[in-house]
Design an enzyme around this catalytic site. Structure first.
Site, mmCIF file in Angstrom:
data_model
loop_
_atom_site.group_PDB
_atom_site.id
_atom_site.type_symbol
_atom_site.label_atom_id
_atom_site.label_comp_id
_atom_site.label_asym_id
_atom_site.label_seq_id
_atom_site.Cartn_x
_atom_site.Cartn_y
_atom_site.Cartn_z
ATOM 1 N N HIS A 95 0.857 -1.191 0.000
ATOM 2 C CA HIS A 95 0.000 0.000 0.000
ATOM 3 C C HIS A 95 0.895 1.244 0.000
ATOM 4 C CE1 HIS A 95 -2.878 3.045 1.187
ATOM 5 N NE2 HIS A 95 -3.818 2.214 0.795
ATOM 6 N N GLU A 167 -3.836 2.127 -7.244
ATOM 7 C CA GLU A 167 -4.247 3.211 -6.357
ATOM 8 C C GLU A 167 -3.356 4.426 -6.598
ATOM 9 O OE1 GLU A 167 -6.576 1.696 -2.700
ATOM 10 O OE2 GLU A 167 -4.470 1.797 -2.157
ATOM 11 N N GLY A 233 -11.151 2.755 1.006
ATOM 12 C CA GLY A 233 -10.684 3.228 2.309
ATOM 13 C C GLY A 233 -11.823 3.813 3.116
ATOM 14 N N GLY A 234 -11.917 5.128 3.151
ATOM 15 C CA GLY A 234 -12.888 5.817 4.008
ATOM 16 C C GLY A 234 -14.315 5.297 3.902
HETATM 17 P P1 13P Z 1 -9.835 6.141 0.193
HETATM 18 O O1 13P Z 1 -10.936 5.299 -0.371
HETATM 19 O O2 13P Z 1 -10.134 6.664 1.567
HETATM 20 O O3 13P Z 1 -9.390 7.199 -0.774
HETATM 21 O O4 13P Z 1 -8.567 5.172 0.398
HETATM 22 C C1 13P Z 1 -8.155 4.374 -0.637
HETATM 23 C C2 13P Z 1 -7.161 3.405 -0.130
HETATM 24 O O5 13P Z 1 -6.044 3.758 0.213
HETATM 25 C C3 13P Z 1 -7.565 1.999 -0.018
HETATM 26 O O6 13P Z 1 -6.478 1.182 0.207
#
Ligand code: 13P
Length: 252
Positions: A95, A167, A233-234
């Site tokens: 990550h 990502e 993520g969020g």
């Molecule tokens: P967000 O969805 O909060 O932008 O984070 C993405 C992430 O890093 C998932 O691994």
């Protein structure tokens, strides 16, 4: 046809009480969705809680990091076999937060990828460029290099039991999502790199998009031909949002 996968990355969020609340809502919502594998990558201390809540549910779980070593004097580290002990199916490796904040380089990420597979886990290998790299038009060079580190050490065949997550760093937690076209272009590039070594494998490889995926933008991202799901993520911390994103991954 490639199966769809949506993974929640809780990052360093949660508590026993908050997780209980979230899991109680997620479970029925996710179980009602067909054709999408959902998985929750949670902080290590909550693996037992998640295992107890989700065992037999069809929803998978996993971790956000793993040691490159099988065991030994590595204070603070967690091995792949330990994750298997708690029923993990997936583990995120490489990550961008690990790369940027903890100095994980391509070689170490490749070693973690290999260790995860050695323990019977499916690694979710994260790749992606920074804003500066995108603006310097080196996205493909950066992503290609991150991918090559794993292909060189594990061989293309290892990707049969792996997932790749694109990502872009500039889209993570920023609310600035890549457009479906921007994401598709990099996904197609990744599939092309793998395809030059093994076309059949590349055609079956799941490539997830991550970076500010929300209920409102998930469907248009997942409609792109090379986007096979998401790494969230969020929005994975809000039951109705994560359920809506998983539902959007159902084949339209
Ligand atoms: P967000 O969805 O909060 O932008 O984070 C993405 C992430 O890093 C998932 O691994």
């Amino acid at each position: 046809m490639r199966s769809r996968l949506v993974a929640g990355n809780w990052k360093m969020h949660g508590s026993l009480a908050a997780n209980r609340h979230l899991l109680e809502r997620l479970k029925p919502g996710l179980q009602a969705i067909d054709g999408v594998q959902c998985t929750l990558c949670v902080p290590y201390p909550y693996l037992a809680q998640v295992e107890a809540a989700l065992a037999g549910s069809g929803i998978a779980w996993g971790a956000q990091n793993v040691s490159e070593w099988p065991q030994g004097a590595y204070t603070g580290e967690v091995s792949g076999a330990m994750l298997r002990d708690f029923g993990c199916r997936h583990v995120i490796v490489g990550h961008s937060e690990r790369r940027a904040l903890y100095g994980e380089g391509d070689k170490q990420v490749a070693a973690k990828f290999q260790a995860a597979q050695g323990a019977g886990l499916t690694p979710i290998l994260c790749v992606g460029e920074t804003l500066q790299e995108r603006e310097s038009a080196v996205t493909e060079i950066v992503v290609g290099r991150q991918l090559a580190a794993v292909l060189d050490s594990s061989g293309v065949g290892a990707l049969v039991n792996a997932v790749i997550a694109y990502e872009p760093v500039w889209a993570i937690g920023t609310g600035r999502t890549a457009t479906p076209q921007q994401a598709q272009a990099v996904h197609a590039f990744i599939r092309g790199v793998v395809g030059r070594q093994d076309a059949k494998l590349a055609a079956g490889l799941r490539i997830l998009y991550g970076g500010s995926v929300k209920a409102a933008n998930a469907r248009e991202l997942f409609a792109m031909p090379d986007i096979d799901g998401g790494l969230i993520g969020g929005a994975a911390l809000v039951a109705e949002d994560f359920i809506a994103i998983c539902a959007a991954a159902g084949r339209n």
